[in-house]
Write a protein that holds these residues in place. Structure first.
Motif, PDB file in Angstrom:
ATOM      1  N   ILE A 210       0.821  -1.202   0.000  1.00  0.00           N
ATOM      2  CA  ILE A 210       0.000   0.000   0.000  1.00  0.00           C
ATOM      3  C   ILE A 210       0.861   1.260   0.000  1.00  0.00           C
ATOM      4  CG2 ILE A 210      -1.712   1.337   1.290  1.00  0.00           C
ATOM      5  CD1 ILE A 210      -2.888  -1.124   0.002  1.00  0.00           C
ATOM      6  N   THR A 211       1.939   1.250   0.774  1.00  0.00           N
ATOM      7  CA  THR A 211       2.718   2.479   0.981  1.00  0.00           C
ATOM      8  C   THR A 211       3.772   2.739  -0.078  1.00  0.00           C
ATOM      9  OG1 THR A 211       4.313   1.294   2.399  1.00  0.00           O
ATOM     10  CG2 THR A 211       2.408   2.329   3.472  1.00  0.00           C
ATOM     11  N   GLU A 212       4.195   1.713  -0.826  1.00  0.00           N
ATOM     12  CA  GLU A 212       5.268   1.939  -1.788  1.00  0.00           C
ATOM     13  C   GLU A 212       4.825   2.937  -2.850  1.00  0.00           C
ATOM     14  OE1 GLU A 212       4.252  -1.883  -4.701  1.00  0.00           O
ATOM     15  OE2 GLU A 212       6.058  -1.885  -3.474  1.00  0.00           O
ATOM     16  N   ASP A 213       5.729   3.821  -3.203  1.00  0.00           N
ATOM     17  CA  ASP A 213       5.450   4.851  -4.199  1.00  0.00           C
ATOM     18  C   ASP A 213       6.529   4.751  -5.260  1.00  0.00           C
ATOM     19  OD1 ASP A 213       4.389   6.920  -5.577  1.00  0.00           O
ATOM     20  OD2 ASP A 213       5.129   8.497  -4.250  1.00  0.00           O
ATOM     21  N   THR A 214       6.338   3.829  -6.186  1.00  0.00           N
ATOM     22  CA  THR A 214       7.370   3.571  -7.185  1.00  0.00           C
ATOM     23  C   THR A 214       6.784   3.655  -8.576  1.00  0.00           C
ATOM     24  OG1 THR A 214       8.897   1.914  -8.063  1.00  0.00           O
ATOM     25  CG2 THR A 214       6.943   1.084  -6.987  1.00  0.00           C
ATOM     26  N   PHE A 215       7.597   4.120  -9.499  1.00  0.00           N
ATOM     27  CA  PHE A 215       7.162   4.183 -10.889  1.00  0.00           C
ATOM     28  C   PHE A 215       7.835   3.075 -11.706  1.00  0.00           C
ATOM     29  CE2 PHE A 215       6.787   8.729  -9.597  1.00  0.00           C
ATOM     30  CZ  PHE A 215       5.413   8.736  -9.578  1.00  0.00           C
ATOM     31  N   ALA A 337      -6.601   1.213  -1.046  1.00  0.00           N
ATOM     32  CA  ALA A 337      -6.251   2.625  -0.882  1.00  0.00           C
ATOM     33  C   ALA A 337      -6.431   3.361  -2.194  1.00  0.00           C
ATOM     34  CB  ALA A 337      -4.802   2.760  -0.395  1.00  0.00           C
ATOM     35  N   ASN A 338      -6.945   4.581  -2.112  1.00  0.00           N
ATOM     36  CA  ASN A 338      -7.052   5.417  -3.307  1.00  0.00           C
ATOM     37  C   ASN A 338      -6.594   6.835  -2.968  1.00  0.00           C
ATOM     38  OD1 ASN A 338     -10.008   5.498  -2.063  1.00  0.00           O
ATOM     39  ND2 ASN A 338      -9.719   7.400  -3.180  1.00  0.00           N
ATOM     40  N   ILE A 375       0.873   9.224   2.596  1.00  0.00           N
ATOM     41  CA  ILE A 375       1.849   8.299   2.016  1.00  0.00           C
ATOM     42  C   ILE A 375       2.742   9.137   1.109  1.00  0.00           C
ATOM     43  CG2 ILE A 375       2.216   6.240   0.616  1.00  0.00           C
ATOM     44  CD1 ILE A 375      -0.543   5.285   1.408  1.00  0.00           C
ATOM     45  N   GLY A 376       3.990   9.313   1.528  1.00  0.00           N
ATOM     46  CA  GLY A 376       4.849  10.251   0.820  1.00  0.00           C
ATOM     47  C   GLY A 376       4.320  11.659   1.045  1.00  0.00           C
ATOM     48  N   ASP A 377       4.104  12.382  -0.047  1.00  0.00           N
ATOM     49  CA  ASP A 377       3.583  13.748   0.066  1.00  0.00           C
ATOM     50  C   ASP A 377       2.113  13.833  -0.319  1.00  0.00           C
ATOM     51  OD1 ASP A 377       3.878  13.151  -2.579  1.00  0.00           O
ATOM     52  OD2 ASP A 377       4.797  15.067  -3.160  1.00  0.00           O
ATOM     53  N   ARG A 378       1.420  12.682  -0.333  1.00  0.00           N
ATOM     54  CA  ARG A 378       0.029  12.667  -0.769  1.00  0.00           C
ATOM     55  C   ARG A 378      -0.859  12.039   0.291  1.00  0.00           C
ATOM     56  NH1 ARG A 378      -0.302   9.562  -6.225  1.00  0.00           N
ATOM     57  NH2 ARG A 378      -2.232  10.751  -6.461  1.00  0.00           N
ATOM     58  N   GLU A 379      -2.109  12.500   0.311  1.00  0.00           N
ATOM     59  CA  GLU A 379      -3.090  11.928   1.227  1.00  0.00           C
ATOM     60  C   GLU A 379      -3.850  10.814   0.522  1.00  0.00           C
ATOM     61  OE1 GLU A 379      -6.311  13.522   4.502  1.00  0.00           O
ATOM     62  OE2 GLU A 379      -6.263  14.512   2.540  1.00  0.00           O
TER      63      GLU A 379
END
Length: 412
Positions: A210-215, A337-338, A375-379
């Motif tokens: 859920i938390t990973e923010d990868t491209f 999560a969205n 999560i990172g800089d986003r809600e």
């Protein structure tokens, strides 16, 4: 020169079964209007199969071809779409950004306390009633007692802003009673205390899925292989075809709310779409052409800004929501999560879709919560559902994840 209020939104329903209904919006422009329109269309359970958008920065003309439920309340849809359009007098210039400078008052939050005898699909049935009544679920806390009773706490807002009236309260009670019948024990609706509504953060721990923010889409492809349908995304940018705009071309697999995902990303990046065309082919593939500019009216020529926008669009179209199933000791928890728009609005019908997927699998829900996390800089809006395993789950983890994912993406 003006335009009648009834002509701001025109809905021409199809006369032939299977053909799309055409929605035309002709009104002054405002920042994020396309996002607001697409969110409302998504909330009404409709899919956009084709779209054309054009604006000169002051006035916009939008046409959507939509398909969906035969019982769509078209009159109510027109009212909701008209409600997010700026008044025609605002196109004069002075009051053009009035809504931006004076944001609307946040809606009142009410607490719905519902006590019922437990049964399969109960939470989805309640969610369906609230959606039909245009009551938006902001938070939820659901728990099951040892004697088989369910206590549901829904923090809701009323799109119609009438929940403080006796008639609206009675209509809500009557609709819930009609669906729940003898399962309902008690039902109460009251204004939610401010100290409770101000605290919407959920439990701090979230799994990496859920938390990973990868491209790194190749890694995601490898992880998903065998579990989820393929969803390749191609995005190219060109600054040569137009003297004033950057052309963004997107080719990808269609999914529920795809145009909404594009519009909300553009809104969050403060990108103006001067002209756009969206088409679906073979009912699964879609092509999008967008002529865009920055807020200062210039092209996007900075390579770092181009890469950032392309990466975000690619991720939002490939993975607009995140789904994970994890073990919590002897129990199994489903998480969805969205991302939340910068305006604070979340994706509609997520809770409806995930509870519907579990109902179709005949999987019970022991408890459920909705909370918001950074999560990172986003809600993000995170839905946590503890599954009622009873005699054990009759489906594998991959099967449950896949069923929920397909329902959320409209691929079921």
């Amino acid at each position: 020169m003006g335009i009648l209020y009834d002509d701001v939104v025109i809905i021409r329903q199809t006369e032939k079964e299977g053909d799309p209904t055409v929605i035309t919006v002709n009104c002054p422009d405002k920042t994020g209007l396309g996002c607001d329109l697409c969110r409302i269309i998504l909330f009404f359970g409709l899919s956009i199969v084709r779209g054309d958008v054009s604006t000169d920065g002051k006035w916009c003309y939008v046409v959507f071809w939509v398909v969906g439920k035969p019982n769509t309340r078209w009159g109510l849809l027109k009212k909701r779409l008209s409600g997010v359009c700026p008044s025609c007098s605002s196109a004069s210039g002075i009051s053009f950004y009035k809504t931006e400078l004076q944001p609307p008052k946040p809606p009142d939050v009410f607490l719905l306390k519902l006590c019922c005898h437990d049964r399969r699909g109960l939470l989805h049935d309640v969610t369906e009633v609230l959606c039909e009544l245009e009551l938006t679920i902001k938070r939820v806390k659901v728990s099951t007692t040892p004697d088989g009773r369910v206590m549901d706490l829904f923090f809701i807002t009323d799109t119609r802003e009438l929940l403080h009236t006796k008639k609206r309260l009675e209509d809500t009670y009557d609709n819930l009673r009609a669906v729940l019948e003898d399962s309902m024990i008690s039902c109460d609706i009251e204004m939610a205390p401010l100290e409770i509504t101000a605290c919407s953060q959920g439990p701090p721990f979230l799994p990496p899925a859920i938390t990973e923010d990868t491209f790194d889409l190749e890694m995601l492809d490898e992880r998903r292989s065998g579990s989820f349908p393929s969803n390749s995304v191609s995005i190219t940018m060109d600054n040569c075809l137009s003297p004033a705009h950057t052309l963004v071309q997107i080719i990808c697999q269609d999914h529920k709310g795809l145009l909404y995902d594009i519009m909300r990303t553009s809104k969050d990046y403060n990108i103006q779409i001067s002209y756009g065309r969206f088409t679906t082919k073979k009912k699964t593939d879609c092509e999008v052409d967008l002529f865009i500019m920055q807020a200062d009216g210039k092209k996007i020529v900075d390579p770092s800004k181009q890469n950032a926008l392309c990466s975000r669009l690619r991720m939002e179209l490939y993975r607009p929501l995140r789904v994970a199933l994890m073990s919590r000791g002897p129990d199994t928890e489903l998480l969805v999560a969205n991302p939340v728009e910068l305006s604070g609005k979340g994706r509609p019908l997520v809770f409806y879709d995930l509870t519907f997927a579990l109902k179709k699998l005949n999987i019970g829900i022991f408890s459920a919560e909705i909370g918001r996390h950074m999560i990172g800089d986003r809600e993000w809006e995170v839905y946590r559902v503890l599954l009622d395993e009873g005699d054990g789950l009759s489906f594998s983890t991959n099967k449950i994840e896949e069923a929920v994912w397909k329902m959320l993406m409209g691929w079921e």
